[in-house]
Scaffold this motif. Sequence first.
Motif, PDB file in Angstrom:
ATOM      1  N   SER A 271       0.850  -1.332  -0.080  1.00  0.00           N
ATOM      2  CA  SER A 271       0.159   0.035   0.023  1.00  0.00           C
ATOM      3  C   SER A 271       0.739   1.061  -0.001  1.00  0.00           C
ATOM      4  O   SER A 271       0.698   2.080  -0.726  1.00  0.00           O
ATOM      5  N   LEU A 272       1.851   1.298   0.832  1.00  0.00           N
ATOM      6  CA  LEU A 272       2.788   2.457   1.034  1.00  0.00           C
ATOM      7  C   LEU A 272       3.520   2.877  -0.295  1.00  0.00           C
ATOM      8  O   LEU A 272       3.678   3.933  -0.675  1.00  0.00           O
ATOM      9  N   CYS A 273       4.014   1.781  -0.906  1.00  0.00           N
ATOM     10  CA  CYS A 273       4.822   1.737  -2.111  1.00  0.00           C
ATOM     11  C   CYS A 273       3.998   2.124  -3.365  1.00  0.00           C
ATOM     12  O   CYS A 273       4.553   2.976  -4.274  1.00  0.00           O
ATOM     13  N   ILE A 274       2.673   1.722  -3.503  1.00  0.00           N
ATOM     14  CA  ILE A 274       2.016   1.946  -4.761  1.00  0.00           C
ATOM     15  C   ILE A 274       1.179   3.100  -4.744  1.00  0.00           C
ATOM     16  O   ILE A 274       1.091   3.874  -5.763  1.00  0.00           O
ATOM     17  N   ASP A 275       0.654   3.531  -3.513  1.00  0.00           N
ATOM     18  CA  ASP A 275      -0.218   4.722  -3.384  1.00  0.00           C
ATOM     19  C   ASP A 275      -0.137   5.206  -2.012  1.00  0.00           C
ATOM     20  O   ASP A 275      -0.960   5.209  -1.180  1.00  0.00           O
ATOM     21  N   ARG A 276       0.982   5.986  -1.738  1.00  0.00           N
ATOM     22  CA  ARG A 276       1.096   6.704  -0.306  1.00  0.00           C
ATOM     23  C   ARG A 276       0.147   7.473   0.143  1.00  0.00           C
ATOM     24  O   ARG A 276      -0.186   7.459   1.110  1.00  0.00           O
ATOM     25  N   GLU A 277      -0.430   8.193  -0.824  1.00  0.00           N
ATOM     26  CA  GLU A 277      -1.574   9.265  -0.569  1.00  0.00           C
ATOM     27  C   GLU A 277      -2.581   8.586   0.133  1.00  0.00           C
ATOM     28  O   GLU A 277      -3.266   9.204   0.990  1.00  0.00           O
ATOM     29  N   ARG A 278      -3.015   7.394  -0.342  1.00  0.00           N
ATOM     30  CA  ARG A 278      -4.021   6.709   0.214  1.00  0.00           C
ATOM     31  C   ARG A 278      -3.696   5.542   1.140  1.00  0.00           C
ATOM     32  O   ARG A 278      -4.586   4.925   1.813  1.00  0.00           O
ATOM     33  N   HIS A 279      -2.438   5.568   1.736  1.00  0.00           N
ATOM     34  CA  HIS A 279      -2.198   4.646   2.667  1.00  0.00           C
ATOM     35  C   HIS A 279      -2.809   5.047   3.897  1.00  0.00           C
ATOM     36  O   HIS A 279      -2.512   6.027   4.660  1.00  0.00           O
ATOM     37  N   PRO A 280      -3.403   3.811   4.732  1.00  0.00           N
ATOM     38  CA  PRO A 280      -4.236   4.244   5.964  1.00  0.00           C
ATOM     39  C   PRO A 280      -3.382   4.436   7.154  1.00  0.00           C
ATOM     40  O   PRO A 280      -3.870   4.800   8.257  1.00  0.00           O
ATOM     41  N   VAL A 281      -1.965   4.148   7.233  1.00  0.00           N
ATOM     42  CA  VAL A 281      -1.283   4.286   8.323  1.00  0.00           C
ATOM     43  C   VAL A 281      -0.203   5.446   8.078  1.00  0.00           C
ATOM     44  O   VAL A 281       0.823   5.161   7.659  1.00  0.00           O
ATOM     45  N   ALA A 282      -0.401   6.726   8.505  1.00  0.00           N
ATOM     46  CA  ALA A 282       0.397   7.754   8.297  1.00  0.00           C
ATOM     47  C   ALA A 282       1.769   7.582   8.768  1.00  0.00           C
ATOM     48  O   ALA A 282       2.924   8.192   8.264  1.00  0.00           O
ATOM     49  N   SER A 283       2.094   7.049   9.739  1.00  0.00           N
ATOM     50  CA  SER A 283       3.381   6.951  10.410  1.00  0.00           C
ATOM     51  C   SER A 283       4.331   5.971   9.932  1.00  0.00           C
ATOM     52  O   SER A 283       5.504   5.583  10.129  1.00  0.00           O
ATOM     53  N   ASP A 284       3.935   4.979   8.774  1.00  0.00           N
ATOM     54  CA  ASP A 284       4.807   3.834   8.305  1.00  0.00           C
ATOM     55  C   ASP A 284       5.761   4.725   7.300  1.00  0.00           C
ATOM     56  O   ASP A 284       5.481   5.596   6.901  1.00  0.00           O
ATOM     57  N   SER A 285       6.819   3.945   7.437  1.00  0.00           N
ATOM     58  CA  SER A 285       7.826   4.305   6.226  1.00  0.00           C
ATOM     59  C   SER A 285       8.494   2.958   5.639  1.00  0.00           C
ATOM     60  O   SER A 285       8.158   1.754   6.528  1.00  0.00           O
ATOM     61  N   ARG A 286       9.062   2.965   4.502  1.00  0.00           N
ATOM     62  CA  ARG A 286       9.349   1.664   3.898  1.00  0.00           C
ATOM     63  C   ARG A 286      10.548   0.741   4.849  1.00  0.00           C
ATOM     64  O   ARG A 286      10.518  -0.291   4.892  1.00  0.00           O
ATOM     65  N   LEU A 287      11.134   1.728   5.222  1.00  0.00           N
ATOM     66  CA  LEU A 287      12.586   1.235   5.919  1.00  0.00           C
ATOM     67  C   LEU A 287      11.870   0.436   7.363  1.00  0.00           C
ATOM     68  O   LEU A 287      12.278  -0.704   7.705  1.00  0.00           O
ATOM     69  N   SER A 288      11.210   1.203   8.110  1.00  0.00           N
ATOM     70  CA  SER A 288      10.601   0.438   9.288  1.00  0.00           C
ATOM     71  C   SER A 288       9.818  -0.755   9.244  1.00  0.00           C
ATOM     72  O   SER A 288       9.908  -1.869   9.691  1.00  0.00           O
ATOM     73  N   LEU A 289       8.889  -0.529   8.008  1.00  0.00           N
ATOM     74  CA  LEU A 289       8.069  -1.884   7.739  1.00  0.00           C
ATOM     75  C   LEU A 289       9.061  -2.963   7.335  1.00  0.00           C
ATOM     76  O   LEU A 289       8.804  -4.260   7.609  1.00  0.00           O
ATOM     77  N   ALA A 290      10.002  -2.758   6.197  1.00  0.00           N
ATOM     78  CA  ALA A 290      11.028  -3.838   5.861  1.00  0.00           C
ATOM     79  C   ALA A 290      11.555  -4.493   7.092  1.00  0.00           C
ATOM     80  O   ALA A 290      11.854  -5.593   7.100  1.00  0.00           O
ATOM     81  N   ALA A 291      12.025  -3.510   7.998  1.00  0.00           N
ATOM     82  CA  ALA A 291      12.985  -4.171   9.033  1.00  0.00           C
ATOM     83  C   ALA A 291      12.013  -5.063   9.881  1.00  0.00           C
ATOM     84  O   ALA A 291      12.304  -6.190  10.230  1.00  0.00           O
ATOM     85  N   ALA A 292      10.691  -4.688  10.028  1.00  0.00           N
ATOM     86  CA  ALA A 292       9.719  -5.623  10.785  1.00  0.00           C
ATOM     87  C   ALA A 292       9.448  -6.493  10.376  1.00  0.00           C
ATOM     88  O   ALA A 292       9.401  -7.688  10.650  1.00  0.00           O
ATOM     89  N   GLY A 293       9.440  -6.686   8.893  1.00  0.00           N
ATOM     90  CA  GLY A 293       9.023  -7.837   7.935  1.00  0.00           C
ATOM     91  C   GLY A 293      10.275  -8.832   8.081  1.00  0.00           C
ATOM     92  O   GLY A 293      10.179 -10.107   8.164  1.00  0.00           O
ATOM     93  N   ALA A 294      11.320  -8.142   8.040  1.00  0.00           N
ATOM     94  CA  ALA A 294      12.635  -9.199   8.028  1.00  0.00           C
ATOM     95  C   ALA A 294      12.784 -10.024   9.307  1.00  0.00           C
ATOM     96  O   ALA A 294      13.030 -11.276   9.275  1.00  0.00           O
ATOM     97  N   VAL A 295      12.289  -9.282  10.498  1.00  0.00           N
ATOM     98  CA  VAL A 295      12.489  -9.892  11.648  1.00  0.00           C
ATOM     99  C   VAL A 295      11.141 -10.905  11.633  1.00  0.00           C
ATOM    100  O   VAL A 295      11.643 -12.071  12.016  1.00  0.00           O
ATOM    101  N   ALA A 296       9.933 -10.354  11.418  1.00  0.00           N
ATOM    102  CA  ALA A 296       8.915 -11.502  11.549  1.00  0.00           C
ATOM    103  C   ALA A 296       9.171 -12.511  10.631  1.00  0.00           C
ATOM    104  O   ALA A 296       8.667 -13.749  11.032  1.00  0.00           O
ATOM    105  N   SER A 297       9.946 -12.496   9.259  1.00  0.00           N
ATOM    106  CA  SER A 297       9.917 -13.542   8.484  1.00  0.00           C
ATOM    107  C   SER A 297      10.959 -14.764   9.186  1.00  0.00           C
ATOM    108  O   SER A 297      10.837 -16.034   8.929  1.00  0.00           O
ATOM    109  N   LEU A 298      11.897 -14.110   9.902  1.00  0.00           N
ATOM    110  CA  LEU A 298      12.827 -15.054  10.394  1.00  0.00           C
ATOM    111  C   LEU A 298      12.254 -15.809  11.586  1.00  0.00           C
ATOM    112  O   LEU A 298      12.733 -17.058  12.002  1.00  0.00           O
ATOM    113  N   GLU A 299      10.991 -15.519  12.036  1.00  0.00           N
ATOM    114  CA  GLU A 299      10.486 -16.181  13.143  1.00  0.00           C
ATOM    115  C   GLU A 299       9.398 -17.123  12.838  1.00  0.00           C
ATOM    116  O   GLU A 299       8.680 -17.819  13.316  1.00  0.00           O
ATOM    117  N   MET A 300       8.836 -17.232  11.321  1.00  0.00           N
ATOM    118  CA  MET A 300       7.933 -17.999  10.845  1.00  0.00           C
ATOM    119  C   MET A 300       8.233 -19.446  11.018  1.00  0.00           C
ATOM    120  O   MET A 300       9.437 -19.896  11.165  1.00  0.00           O
TER     121      MET A 300
END
Length: 354
Positions: A271-300
């Motif tokens: 959502s953030l990458c494709i259409d930032r203007e309509r993204h529902p979470v204003a505080s999100d950043s690509r880097l912070s989401l990516a870091a969280a995603g990487a950590v969560a992936s390793l716990e799968m």
Amino acid sequence: MYSIQDHVPVSIVIANYNYARFLRRSIDSALGQTYDDAEVIVVDDASTDGTADVIASYGSRIKPCLREVNGGHAAAFNTGFASSSGEIVLFLDADDYLYPNAVSDVVDAWEENTAQVQFRLHIVDEQMHVKDVFPPAELPFDSGDVTSKLLRKGRYQTTVTSGLAFKRSVLNSVMPVPEQNFRQGADGYLATVAPLHGEVTSIEECLGAYRIHGANHSVFAEKLGQRARWRIEHDFRRLEALSDQATEVGLEVPDDAGLHDPVHIEERLASLCIDRERHPVASDSRLSLAAAGAVASLEMNASRRRRAMLAAWFLSVGILPHQMAKAVLSWKLVASSRPQFLLRLSKAIRHAVG
């Protein structure tokens, strides 16, 4: 386990809206079960196609529930459940179908503490040609007591409507499904809250078919941003429902549960990458989401290779220039956009870890 002697009554609730072209196959599959104590309830959510004629052709072999006003997925589930009597209830989307042994296998697998049984489905096209398995075989189901995963990240490895069966007493505790919040994706609500009231039992075999076609709500690849936003909002509604149910049984869902869930984080990134203007979470950043995603992936609960590759994918989307990040994102979310070398690599990886 239930035994043959128990004669456990089962209800199959088919939810239909404008799927007349698929409905007969779905009803026939429910009526064709080898298990001899299964009632078939067909809920039509005010269709405008030829559904009424299809339903009428079955006479007393099915129990029809004809809604006068369209209410969505949750309303159809609530209507069908209210008309059912089975101790085990399966919800079947009208474009999907079950294999003849599905109910028998579900009953045989049922344990004393089971709240929900889940099983894999073949992915088929409109002509019922098998294309794949859902969920993919390399993603192990989560079974038993999944409460800790639900409380930590709001999700566990489960499946869609037509691959789920629920204990009636559990449904009595969590239904009716909130109709405004779950006009679509009512199965997401049930599969999220039901495990708070018992254990999840998993069957690895495919017991039915999940039909993918152009009219599926889940298929609008050309509108990735729209799809991502819907899924984010759906996750937020699921987490709210989970929190409410957890509170009732003395548990608590952390505020950041979604940020431990790779599936949810992936949609936030899309959502953030494709259409930032309509993204529902204003505080999100690509880097912070990516870091969280990487950590969560390793716990799968997945192979080491799969976890490492997903973590690398998250980090690449987070740090690459925006246009490159969008390309990498689309390669994962839309198979048709992938270069040939990636398609070959993906097949090789699935074969290696399958």
